[in-house]
Design an enzyme around this catalytic site. Structure first.
Site, PDB file in Angstrom:
ATOM      1  N   ASP A   1       0.786  -1.249   0.000  1.00 60.45           N
ATOM      2  CA  ASP A   1       0.000   0.000   0.000  1.00 60.45           C
ATOM      3  C   ASP A   1       0.812   1.291   0.000  1.00 60.45           C
ATOM      4  OD1 ASP A   1      -1.906  -1.948   0.229  1.00 60.45           O
ATOM      5  OD2 ASP A   1      -2.799  -1.187   2.068  1.00 60.45           O
TER       6      ASP A   1
ATOM      7  N   LYS B   1      -6.747  -4.779  -3.414  1.00 57.38           N
ATOM      8  CA  LYS B   1      -7.450  -5.437  -2.320  1.00 57.38           C
ATOM      9  C   LYS B   1      -8.473  -4.488  -1.721  1.00 57.38           C
ATOM     10  CE  LYS B   1      -3.710  -4.361   0.977  1.00 57.38           C
ATOM     11  NZ  LYS B   1      -4.403  -3.577   2.008  1.00 57.38           N
TER      12      LYS B   1
ATOM     13  N   CYS C   1      -2.288  -2.730   7.667  1.00 58.11           N
ATOM     14  CA  CYS C   1      -2.226  -3.614   6.499  1.00 58.11           C
ATOM     15  C   CYS C   1      -0.986  -4.502   6.484  1.00 58.11           C
ATOM     16  CB  CYS C   1      -2.318  -2.791   5.226  1.00 58.11           C
ATOM     17  SG  CYS C   1      -3.914  -1.949   5.056  1.00 58.11           S
TER      18      CYS C   1
END
Length: 218
Positions: free
Chosen positions: A23, A129, A162
């Protein structure tokens, strides 16, 4: 290959290892993005960008598979739980709203893109995702199994959300996990430091942690 790590040496086969870049998106890592809009000081995240790049460069030079993830949602938000959507709006603009980089956390928008200096190249995998964990509703496990991957090296943001969620998911699936301490970050450094301890305690209960220089030699 063996490298120094906590709580003890991490051993891995480069041919059976993949790098996870979690990310590193403009919305989370650039001024004006969603992370800053929520009132976070993004300096901790900005500071790791050169180190993340050094790890990516090392992995490219050593033919280690590289996998990028992006957290984001379909334009109609059909893959975004109502509870997540509702919570995102409690501090102002939320998921799907228009921000300085386009619609917030929506796939294909400027803010959802990986930072230019870390951009994926041909041969890398890119995974979109809709959750915190990278295995949730994605093809990640199939990609790893198909490529014979046994060990994962982790970089990215945020450490306690995450990154750590994906490490826990990978651990449950039998992958050995190494988190690069200075190539991961949280907006609050205390969250980052707590995550390091959670991961490597009790004999590497979820995995190992180490500074980038132990891997890259730089």
């Amino acid at each position: 290959m063996k490298i120094n790590a906590k709580p003890y040496e991490f051993e891995f086969d480069e041919k059976k290892t993949a790098l996870m870049v979690i990310d590193m998106q403009r919305d989370f890592c650039e001024h004006g993005g969603f992370g800053e809009m929520l009132g976070n000081d993004i300096s901790e995240v900005v500071n790791i960008i050169p180190t993340v790049k050094s790890v990516i460069d090392y992995c490219r030079e050593n033919n280690i598979l590289i996998i990028y993830t992006r957290e984001g949602h379909l334009p109609d938000l059909s893959d975004c739980p109502e509870s997540k959507l509702r919570r995102s709006k409690k501090q102002g603009a939320g998921i799907g709203d228009v921000g300085p980089m386009g619609r917030i956390m929506v796939r294909g928008e400027k803010g959802n893109a990986i930072l230019d200096e870390l951009a994926p190249q041909d041969g890398d995998y890119e995974i979109d995702k809709c959750g915190k964990g990278s295995f949730y509703k994605t093809d990640l496990e199939k990609i790893l199994r198909d490529n014979g991957i046994e060990s994962l090296i982790f970089t990215g943001v945020t450490t306690h959300v995450c990154v750590q969620t994906t490490i826990r998911e990978a651990n449950d699936r039998g992958f050995e996990c190494l988190m690069i301490e200075d190539a991961c970050a949280a907006y609050d450094r205390n969250d980052h430091l707590a995550s390091i301890k959670m991961i490597n305690q009790q004999g590497a209960i979820f995995g190992w942690t180490t500074p980038a220089e132990e891997l890259t030699g730089k």
